[in-house]
Design a protein around this motif. Structure first.
Motif, PDB file in Angstrom:
ATOM      1  N   GLN A   1       0.836  -1.197   0.000  1.00 22.46           N
ATOM      2  CA  GLN A   1       0.000   0.000   0.000  1.00 22.46           C
ATOM      3  C   GLN A   1       0.864   1.237   0.000  1.00 22.46           C
ATOM      4  O   GLN A   1       2.054   1.157   0.324  1.00 22.46           O
TER       5      GLN A   1
ATOM      6  N   HIS B   1       0.377   5.527   1.297  1.00 23.00           N
ATOM      7  CA  HIS B   1      -0.461   6.485   2.023  1.00 23.00           C
ATOM      8  C   HIS B   1       0.353   7.751   2.249  1.00 23.00           C
ATOM      9  O   HIS B   1       1.539   7.802   1.911  1.00 23.00           O
TER      10      HIS B   1
ATOM     11  N   HIS C   1       1.055  11.465   4.925  1.00 16.67           N
ATOM     12  CA  HIS C   1       0.932  12.208   6.188  1.00 16.67           C
ATOM     13  C   HIS C   1       1.047  13.678   5.819  1.00 16.67           C
ATOM     14  O   HIS C   1       1.868  14.032   4.951  1.00 16.67           O
TER      15      HIS C   1
ATOM     16  N   GLU D   1       6.750  13.496   8.339  1.00 21.13           N
ATOM     17  CA  GLU D   1       7.156  12.767   9.552  1.00 21.13           C
ATOM     18  C   GLU D   1       8.677  12.882   9.705  1.00 21.13           C
ATOM     19  O   GLU D   1       9.178  13.379  10.712  1.00 21.13           O
TER      20      GLU D   1
ATOM     21  N   HIS E   1       4.369   7.521   1.825  1.00 24.61           N
ATOM     22  CA  HIS E   1       5.003   6.262   2.237  1.00 24.61           C
ATOM     23  C   HIS E   1       4.546   5.113   1.354  1.00 24.61           C
ATOM     24  O   HIS E   1       3.340   4.814   1.290  1.00 24.61           O
TER      25      HIS E   1
ATOM     26  N   VAL F   1       4.747   1.240   1.115  1.00 23.52           N
ATOM     27  CA  VAL F   1       4.993   0.181   2.097  1.00 23.52           C
ATOM     28  C   VAL F   1       5.156  -1.177   1.410  1.00 23.52           C
ATOM     29  O   VAL F   1       4.242  -1.629   0.707  1.00 23.52           O
TER      30      VAL F   1
ATOM     31  N   PHE G   1       2.110  -9.955   4.441  1.00 20.85           N
ATOM     32  CA  PHE G   1       2.416  -8.647   5.051  1.00 20.85           C
ATOM     33  C   PHE G   1       2.285  -8.759   6.576  1.00 20.85           C
ATOM     34  O   PHE G   1       3.144  -8.319   7.336  1.00 20.85           O
TER      35      PHE G   1
ATOM     36  N   VAL H   1       9.974   0.707   3.721  1.00 23.36           N
ATOM     37  CA  VAL H   1       9.089   1.807   3.356  1.00 23.36           C
ATOM     38  C   VAL H   1       9.900   2.890   2.664  1.00 23.36           C
ATOM     39  O   VAL H   1      10.920   3.344   3.195  1.00 23.36           O
TER      40      VAL H   1
ATOM     41  N   SER I   1      10.996   2.050  12.419  1.00 28.83           N
ATOM     42  CA  SER I   1       9.732   1.417  12.836  1.00 28.83           C
ATOM     43  C   SER I   1       8.549   1.938  12.029  1.00 28.83           C
ATOM     44  O   SER I   1       8.677   2.905  11.272  1.00 28.83           O
ATOM     45  N   LEU I   2       7.402   1.314  12.270  1.00 27.00           N
ATOM     46  CA  LEU I   2       6.147   1.910  11.827  1.00 27.00           C
ATOM     47  C   LEU I   2       6.004   3.233  12.572  1.00 27.00           C
ATOM     48  O   LEU I   2       6.402   3.340  13.739  1.00 27.00           O
ATOM     49  N   THR I   3       5.431   4.243  11.929  1.00 24.01           N
ATOM     50  CA  THR I   3       5.297   5.549  12.597  1.00 24.01           C
ATOM     51  C   THR I   3       3.925   5.736  13.244  1.00 24.01           C
ATOM     52  O   THR I   3       3.620   6.801  13.781  1.00 24.01           O
ATOM     53  N   THR I   4       3.100   4.672  13.152  1.00 21.27           N
ATOM     54  CA  THR I   4       1.822   4.677  13.881  1.00 21.27           C
ATOM     55  C   THR I   4       1.748   3.381  14.679  1.00 21.27           C
ATOM     56  O   THR I   4       2.434   2.398  14.336  1.00 21.27           O
TER      57      THR I   4
ATOM     58  N   PRO J   1       0.862  -0.231  15.501  1.00 18.83           N
ATOM     59  CA  PRO J   1       1.603  -0.787  16.644  1.00 18.83           C
ATOM     60  C   PRO J   1       3.076  -0.432  16.748  1.00 18.83           C
ATOM     61  O   PRO J   1       3.756  -0.977  17.623  1.00 18.83           O
TER      62      PRO J   1
ATOM     63  N   TRP K   1      13.933   1.927   6.544  1.00 14.59           N
ATOM     64  CA  TRP K   1      13.476   3.183   5.954  1.00 14.59           C
ATOM     65  C   TRP K   1      14.395   3.590   4.823  1.00 14.59           C
ATOM     66  O   TRP K   1      15.627   3.495   4.932  1.00 14.59           O
TER      67      TRP K   1
HETATM   68  N1  LIG Z   1       3.507   5.196   8.465  1.00 14.85           N
HETATM   69  S1  LIG Z   1       4.213   3.791   8.148  1.00 14.85           S
HETATM   70  O1  LIG Z   1       4.563   3.711   6.726  1.00 14.85           O
HETATM   71  O2  LIG Z   1       5.337   3.627   9.065  1.00 14.85           O
HETATM   72  C1  LIG Z   1       3.101   2.483   8.476  1.00 14.85           C
HETATM   73  C2  LIG Z   1       2.909   1.474   7.535  1.00 14.85           C
HETATM   74  C3  LIG Z   1       2.018   0.425   7.813  1.00 14.85           C
HETATM   75  C4  LIG Z   1       1.347   0.416   9.045  1.00 14.85           C
HETATM   76  B1  LIG Z   1       0.379  -0.728   9.356  1.00 14.85           B
HETATM   77  O3  LIG Z   1       0.060  -1.651   8.414  1.00 14.85           O
HETATM   78  O4  LIG Z   1      -0.214  -0.822  10.587  1.00 14.85           O
HETATM   79  C5  LIG Z   1       1.541   1.424   9.989  1.00 14.85           C
HETATM   80  C6  LIG Z   1       2.434   2.472   9.692  1.00 14.85           C
END
Ligand SMILES: NS(=O)(=O)c1ccc(B(O)O)cc1
Ligand SMILES: [Zn+2]
Length: 257
Positions: free
Chosen positions: A89, A91, A93, A103, A116, A118, A127, A139, A193-196, A198, A205
């Motif tokens: 995917q 997306h 910010h 970010e 981003h 992913v 995934f 990402v 890491s993921l930026t949201t 979990p 990166w």
């Molecule tokens: N913002 S991020 O690219 O780090 C990202 C990507 C995937 C997910 B997820 O699938 O929960 C969360 C954050």
């Protein structure tokens, strides 16, 4: 649940996701003068098949375009990674105004938005399985800066009217995400890491040095999306970015001199 407001935002995430205070959290402030040029880093090899594009979704945190990932036809290889990572995917910010929204920051500079893309490591079965592994995700981050209207964003923005509120999704076909990449694919890379939530520490990166453009009017279109569901009090989807996190001894490498 988690969000970006004072009562549920980035400063509160650690209460339910203690890894928020972990050793490899993202995003970070990238200081070009402190990045190490690594001649061993390969150029990014990104190949995307528009026919794998499935739909566009307002998930209540961002706008996301999802891809079919049952084959290797949209994938990332080379760059800092080994093996093949499939696109899942992309997306964005963004901020409430053009002076913030990204970010990652570059020597403290905030861009108005950040894309981003992913990807997940095909050494894992899916995934979901890859998302929690230290080498599970890659990402690609692309900054957006204010400039002329970007025709490659128009198709995306036109879909926003039909996915204004949380939980809305619509079919979205034949979109080529490579049209959103900058001409030059020089990058910085680091373990993060993921930026949201979990907030899994599973991301390699890859942040492109060169931004793409969006007009101020195009940025305003992002800000017409809502965090809130249909029927709830309208809550503008803006400032859906986590601020930079401590580097904690990590090295940022540059693919360019
Ligand atoms: N913002 S991020 O690219 O780090 C990202 C990507 C995937 C997910 B997820 O699938 O929960 C969360 C954050
Ligand atoms: Zn993101």
């Amino acid at each position: 649940s988690w969000g970006y407001k004072p009562n549920n935002g980035p400063q509160k995430w650690v209460e339910n996701f203690p890894i928020a205070d972990g050793v490899r959290q993202s995003p970070i402030d990238i200081v070009p003068g402190q990045a190490s040029y690594d001649a061993g880093l390969k150029p990014l090899d990104l190949k995307y098949d528009p026919s794998t594009c499935l739909d566009i979704l307002n998930n209540g945190h961002s706008v996301q375009v999802t891809f079919a990932d049952d084959t290797d036809s949209s994938r990332l290889t080379d760059g800092p990674i080994s093996g093949l990572y499939r696109l899942k995917q992309f997306h964005f910010h963004w901020g409430a105004s053009d002076d913030k929204g990204s970010e990652h920051t570059v020597a403290g500079t905030k861009y108005p938005a950040e894309l981003h893309l992913v990807h997940w490591n095909t050494k894992y079965a899916s995934f979901s399985e890859a998302a929690s592994k230290p080498d599970g995700l890659a990402v690609v981050g692309v900054f957006l800066k204010i400039g002329g209207e970007n025709p490659n964003l128009q198709k995306l923005l036109k879909a926003f009217d039909t996915i204004k509120s949380k939980g809305k999704q619509t079919s979205f076909a034949n979109f080529d995400p490579s049209t959103l990449l900058p001409g030059c694919l020089d990058y910085w890379t680091y373990d993060g890491s993921l930026t949201t939530p979990p907030l899994y520490e599973s991301v390699t990166w890859i942040v492109c040095k060169e931004p793409i453009t969006a007009s101020s009017a195009q940025m305003a279109k992002f800000r017409t999306l809502l965090f809130s569901a249909d029927g709830a009090a309208p809550d503008c989807m803006v400032n859906n970015y986590r601020p930079p996190q401590p580097l904690k001894g990590r090295t940022v490498r540059a693919s360019f001199k």
